[in-house]
Scaffold this motif. Structure first.
Motif, mmCIF file in Angstrom:
data_model
loop_
_atom_site.group_PDB
_atom_site.id
_atom_site.type_symbol
_atom_site.label_atom_id
_atom_site.label_comp_id
_atom_site.label_asym_id
_atom_site.label_seq_id
_atom_site.Cartn_x
_atom_site.Cartn_y
_atom_site.Cartn_z
ATOM 1 N N GLU A 62 -25.913 129.257 0.708
ATOM 2 C CA GLU A 62 -26.090 127.800 0.612
ATOM 3 C C GLU A 62 -25.551 127.278 -0.714
ATOM 4 N N ARG A 63 -25.805 128.001 -1.779
ATOM 5 C CA ARG A 63 -25.322 127.579 -3.098
ATOM 6 C C ARG A 63 -23.802 127.603 -3.195
ATOM 7 N N GLN A 64 -23.160 128.470 -2.410
ATOM 8 C CA GLN A 64 -21.696 128.532 -2.418
ATOM 9 C C GLN A 64 -21.053 127.435 -1.566
ATOM 10 N N GLY A 65 -21.867 126.679 -0.838
ATOM 11 C CA GLY A 65 -21.334 125.612 -0.001
ATOM 12 C C GLY A 65 -20.845 126.071 1.352
ATOM 13 N N ILE A 66 -21.268 127.265 1.766
ATOM 14 C CA ILE A 66 -20.802 127.808 3.043
ATOM 15 C C ILE A 66 -21.543 127.185 4.223
ATOM 16 N N LEU A 67 -22.783 126.805 4.035
ATOM 17 C CA LEU A 67 -23.596 126.311 5.139
ATOM 18 C C LEU A 67 -23.506 124.792 5.248
ATOM 19 N N GLY A 68 -23.863 124.289 6.414
ATOM 20 C CA GLY A 68 -23.856 122.844 6.626
ATOM 21 C C GLY A 68 -24.050 122.522 8.086
ATOM 22 N N ALA A 69 -24.616 121.360 8.350
ATOM 23 C CA ALA A 69 -24.996 120.992 9.715
ATOM 24 C C ALA A 69 -23.811 120.897 10.668
ATOM 25 N N ARG A 70 -22.626 120.709 10.130
ATOM 26 C CA ARG A 70 -21.438 120.594 10.990
ATOM 27 C C ARG A 70 -20.553 121.830 10.932
ATOM 28 N N LYS A 71 -21.000 122.848 10.243
ATOM 29 C CA LYS A 71 -20.171 124.044 10.048
ATOM 30 C C LYS A 71 -20.192 124.937 11.279
ATOM 31 N N HIS A 72 -19.000 125.421 11.656
ATOM 32 C CA HIS A 72 -18.820 126.408 12.717
ATOM 33 C C HIS A 72 -18.505 127.723 12.022
ATOM 34 N N ILE A 73 -19.416 128.709 12.118
ATOM 35 C CA ILE A 73 -19.364 129.911 11.291
ATOM 36 C C ILE A 73 -19.238 131.158 12.159
ATOM 37 N N LEU A 74 -18.383 132.084 11.725
ATOM 38 C CA LEU A 74 -18.241 133.388 12.368
ATOM 39 C C LEU A 74 -18.889 134.445 11.496
ATOM 40 N N ASP A 75 -19.710 135.292 12.095
ATOM 41 C CA ASP A 75 -20.363 136.401 11.394
ATOM 42 C C ASP A 75 -19.826 137.708 11.951
ATOM 43 N N ILE A 76 -19.007 138.400 11.154
ATOM 44 C CA ILE A 76 -18.390 139.661 11.568
ATOM 45 C C ILE A 76 -19.348 140.806 11.270
ATOM 46 N N GLY A 77 -19.738 141.544 12.315
ATOM 47 C CA GLY A 77 -20.700 142.626 12.139
ATOM 48 C C GLY A 77 -22.102 142.071 11.992
ATOM 49 N N CYS A 78 -22.508 141.274 12.966
ATOM 50 C CA CYS A 78 -23.790 140.559 12.877
ATOM 51 C C CYS A 78 -24.996 141.474 13.003
ATOM 52 N N GLY A 79 -24.804 142.698 13.500
ATOM 53 C CA GLY A 79 -25.924 143.625 13.624
ATOM 54 C C GLY A 79 -27.014 143.082 14.529
ATOM 55 N N ILE A 80 -28.239 143.078 14.024
ATOM 56 C CA ILE A 80 -29.393 142.679 14.838
ATOM 57 C C ILE A 80 -29.684 141.178 14.756
ATOM 58 N N GLY A 81 -28.739 140.410 14.221
ATOM 59 C CA GLY A 81 -28.891 138.951 14.206
ATOM 60 C C GLY A 81 -29.757 138.414 13.083
ATOM 61 N N ARG A 82 -29.868 139.174 12.000
ATOM 62 C CA ARG A 82 -30.732 138.740 10.888
ATOM 63 C C ARG A 82 -30.246 137.440 10.261
ATOM 64 N N LEU A 83 -28.916 137.315 10.038
ATOM 65 C CA LEU A 83 -28.396 136.092 9.438
ATOM 66 C C LEU A 83 -28.478 134.916 10.396
ATOM 67 N N GLU A 84 -28.181 135.171 11.658
ATOM 68 C CA GLU A 84 -28.233 134.088 12.639
ATOM 69 C C GLU A 84 -29.638 133.498 12.726
ATOM 70 N N HIS A 85 -30.633 134.362 12.715
ATOM 71 C CA HIS A 85 -32.021 133.888 12.782
ATOM 72 C C HIS A 85 -32.372 133.070 11.545
ATOM 73 N N ALA A 86 -31.875 133.502 10.383
ATOM 74 C CA ALA A 86 -32.193 132.817 9.128
ATOM 75 C C ALA A 86 -31.384 131.539 8.934
ATOM 76 N N LEU A 87 -30.147 131.519 9.448
ATOM 77 C CA LEU A 87 -29.235 130.415 9.145
ATOM 78 C C LEU A 87 -29.074 129.408 10.281
#
Length: 301
Positions: A141-166
């Motif tokens: 979030e501090r790097q400006g990567i996140l946002g309500a209109r952002k379309h994000i790809l997660d390479i190697g998402c594993g068990i979905g930990r980031l998706e659940h958090a973000l």
């Protein structure tokens, strides 16, 4: 053999203290590098027998010994999880063969401990995993990567930990992984998150996605295995292709080599694909010893 193992354990513990690692991260290293015939109780005794002169080191080793004695089964599960994945590439093993082997390895690891399969230093504890994931989310979030209109790809998402958090912090997140078991776990974990999608991927490229189709890309502890399979540089070029102008890629651990080697590779690839390195090998996390790189595609406003 016992004397040799003890010497290795002492040297590893000394290196962990010198590197400023937390006890959890040091336990993960022990799980990977110490002979499995050495029990958690024996490792606890080795830690206590070291008796350093400095009080902070004594306290650290006492904490280490307590953790090993209190939860030996958790440490053994982490060992078994780590043992599922070989970081050596076999003679004559093609990229496709390496990816297929790794997919099966992560299937087996996730069956033992979903949390440890994506972060050994969680010691299989979901609360510890969530704490580190939250720390990573805050950094993103501090790097400006996140946002309500952002379309994000997660390479190697594993068990979905980031998706659940973000999920609540992005417009849409697409998580991809080579492990069918991990994708299944991720879908269950994020069943109530409407803006998250998961896809099984070949692990060889990002051919399923069109040019300039994502605002940002995440790669949390996935590039070390792309490096192992010999497809890391191809993926770097693919990231440049699928990113929109000005989009950023957060690579958290490029490999498990030294940060100097990784920095050289990242900067070389960034130049090759006309990208800019914004964060170059920092270690910004307290609960995880990951190394962060942030790269931006040119052309943004």
């Amino acid at each position: 053999m016992a004397r040799q193992t003890g010497a290795i354990a002492r040297r590893l513990l000394q290196d962990c203290m010198a590197d400023g690692l937390s006890v959890d991260n040091a336990l993960a290293r022990l799980a990977v590098y110490i002979d499995k015939r050495t029990s958690a109780a024996q490792l606890a005794d080795i830690a206590l027998d070291m008796r350093p002169s400095q009080a902070p080191e004594r306290c650290w080793l006492e904490h280490m010994a307590t953790r090993l004695r209190d939860k030996p089964s958790a440490f053994d599960d982490v060992r078994r999880t780590a043992a599922c994945v070989s970081h050596d590439r076999g003679n004559g093993e093609t990229a496709a063969m390496a990816v297929e082997r790794l997919a099966g390895s992560f299937d087996r690891a996730a069956a033992i401990s979903p949390a440890a399969s994506v972060q050994l230093s969680s010691l299989g504890d979901e609360d510890r995993l969530s704490a580190t994931t939250g720390e990573i989310a805050l950094w993103l979030e501090r790097q400006g990567i996140l946002g309500a209109r952002k379309h994000i790809l997660d390479i190697g998402c594993g068990i979905g930990r980031l998706e659940h958090a973000l999920g609540a912090m992005a417009g849409c997140i697409v998580g991809i992984d080579i492990s069918p078991r991990m994708i299944a776990i991720a879908r269950r974990r994020c069943a109530g998150v409407a803006n998250v999608k998961f896809r099984l991927t070949s692990g060889l490229d990002l051919g399923d996605f069109a040019d300039q189709s994502f605002d940002d890309v995440l790669a949390l502890d996935s590039f070390p295995y792309l490096v192992l399979a010999g497809v890391a540089e191809r993926h770097f070029g693919e990231i440049a292709r699928v990113l929109r102008p000005g989009g950023m890629a957060a690579v958290l651990n490029y490999s498990y080599r030294t940060s100097d080697i990784d920095s050289r590779d990242i900067n070389r690839l960034a130049r090759a694909y006309r990208m800019e390195v914004l964060v170059d090998g920092e270690m910004p996390f307290g609960s995880w010893d990951g190394t962060a790189f942030l790269i931006r595609r040119g052309g943004g406003t």
